[in-house]
Design a protein around this motif. Structure first.
Motif, short mmCIF file in Angstrom:
data_model
loop_
_atom_site.label_atom_id
_atom_site.label_comp_id
_atom_site.label_asym_id
_atom_site.label_seq_id
_atom_site.Cartn_x
_atom_site.Cartn_y
_atom_site.Cartn_z
N ILE A 90 0.83 -1.21 0.00
CA ILE A 90 0.00 0.00 0.00
C ILE A 90 0.86 1.26 0.00
O ILE A 90 0.54 2.25 -0.66
CB ILE A 90 -1.01 -0.02 1.19
CG1 ILE A 90 -2.11 1.01 0.97
CG2 ILE A 90 -0.33 0.17 2.52
CD1 ILE A 90 -3.12 0.63 -0.07
N ASN A 117 -3.72 -2.51 5.32
CA ASN A 117 -4.80 -1.80 4.58
C ASN A 117 -5.38 -2.64 3.44
O ASN A 117 -5.65 -2.11 2.36
CB ASN A 117 -4.31 -0.45 4.04
CG ASN A 117 -3.87 0.50 5.12
OD1 ASN A 117 -3.75 0.13 6.29
ND2 ASN A 117 -3.60 1.73 4.76
N TYR A 136 -8.65 -1.37 1.75
CA TYR A 136 -8.43 -0.20 0.90
C TYR A 136 -7.80 -0.64 -0.43
O TYR A 136 -8.18 -0.17 -1.51
CB TYR A 136 -7.53 0.81 1.60
CG TYR A 136 -7.25 2.04 0.75
CD1 TYR A 136 -8.12 3.12 0.75
CD2 TYR A 136 -6.12 2.10 -0.07
CE1 TYR A 136 -7.88 4.24 -0.04
CE2 TYR A 136 -5.87 3.21 -0.87
CZ TYR A 136 -6.75 4.27 -0.85
OH TYR A 136 -6.52 5.37 -1.65
N LEU A 137 -6.84 -1.54 -0.32
CA LEU A 137 -6.12 -2.05 -1.50
C LEU A 137 -7.09 -2.66 -2.51
O LEU A 137 -7.08 -2.31 -3.69
CB LEU A 137 -5.13 -3.12 -1.01
CG LEU A 137 -3.94 -3.47 -1.85
CD1 LEU A 137 -3.01 -2.29 -2.03
CD2 LEU A 137 -3.19 -4.62 -1.21
#
Length: 194
Positions: free
Chosen positions: A86, A118, A121-122
């Motif tokens: 990330i 994360n 989010y990724l």
């Protein structure tokens, strides 16, 4: 917008399986380039078997010299260690605002993606190209597999392992067919992995 597939790895050493896979993705997707991102330290891997960063980068550059759309990247060399995907993506997006980045990973990595920094989010913000791996674990599905940003591709399954290659080198066995010729020449006669 240039589409770049990022293939992260320690490439310790790079082998023909990596090249077959990258070439397959270039030929069977809308990627313009594939970048081999040489990771100085994967947070999930033991560093003591890892060859020096620059030696691994040299091997990747040698292996890719005849593949104009596959490039070596040392972007993580200047980022904090250990390397988190990330953080690398945030850096690359800032440096190359006109590029669109996708991740390339094996099915085994998809299964452990929930452990990544994360991860949600990724997966929400990046396209992820997943290639098949032979697995002892027959449960193929993961919580992410059905996500719209995941593309499962039917790339050839090349069961070559860098660990196995390193062990064979240590035992003085012939690894020439498993490595790009330039990488074999680079390792042959050196004390690497012995």
């Amino acid at each position: 917008m240039k589409k770049v597939g990022l293939f992260f790895g320690s490439f310790n050493p790079i082998h023909i399986g990596h090249l077959i896979l990258a070439n397959y993705i270039l030929e069977n997707s809308d990627m313009n380039e594939v970048w081999f991102v040489v990771s100085p330290q994967n947070p999930f891997k033991d560093k003591k078997t890892l060859l020096n960063d620059h030696n691994r980068l040299d091997m990747v550059e040698l292996a890719l010299k005849n593949y104009p759309n596959i490039k070596a990247s040392n972007v993580e060399f200047s980022l904090p260690k250990p390397s988190y995907t990330i953080d690398t993506l945030a850096y690359l997006n800032e440096k190359y605002p006109k590029y669109s980045f996708s991740l390339i990973m094996g099915e085994d990595n998809l299964k452990s993606l929930h452990k990544w920094k994360n991860a949600d989010y990724l997966i929400k913000n990046y396209h992820i190209i997943v290639y098949p791996r032979v697995s002892e674990d027959e449960t193929k599905s993961t919580e992410y597999q059905q996500h719209e940003n995941i593309s499962l591709i039917k790339a050839p399954i090349i069961e070559l392992s860098a660990t196995e290659i390193r062990n064979m080198i240590k035992e003085n066995k012939n690894v020439r067919p498993m490595l790009p010729p330039e990488v074999f020449e680079y390792l042959d006669g050196s004390s690497f992995y012995k």
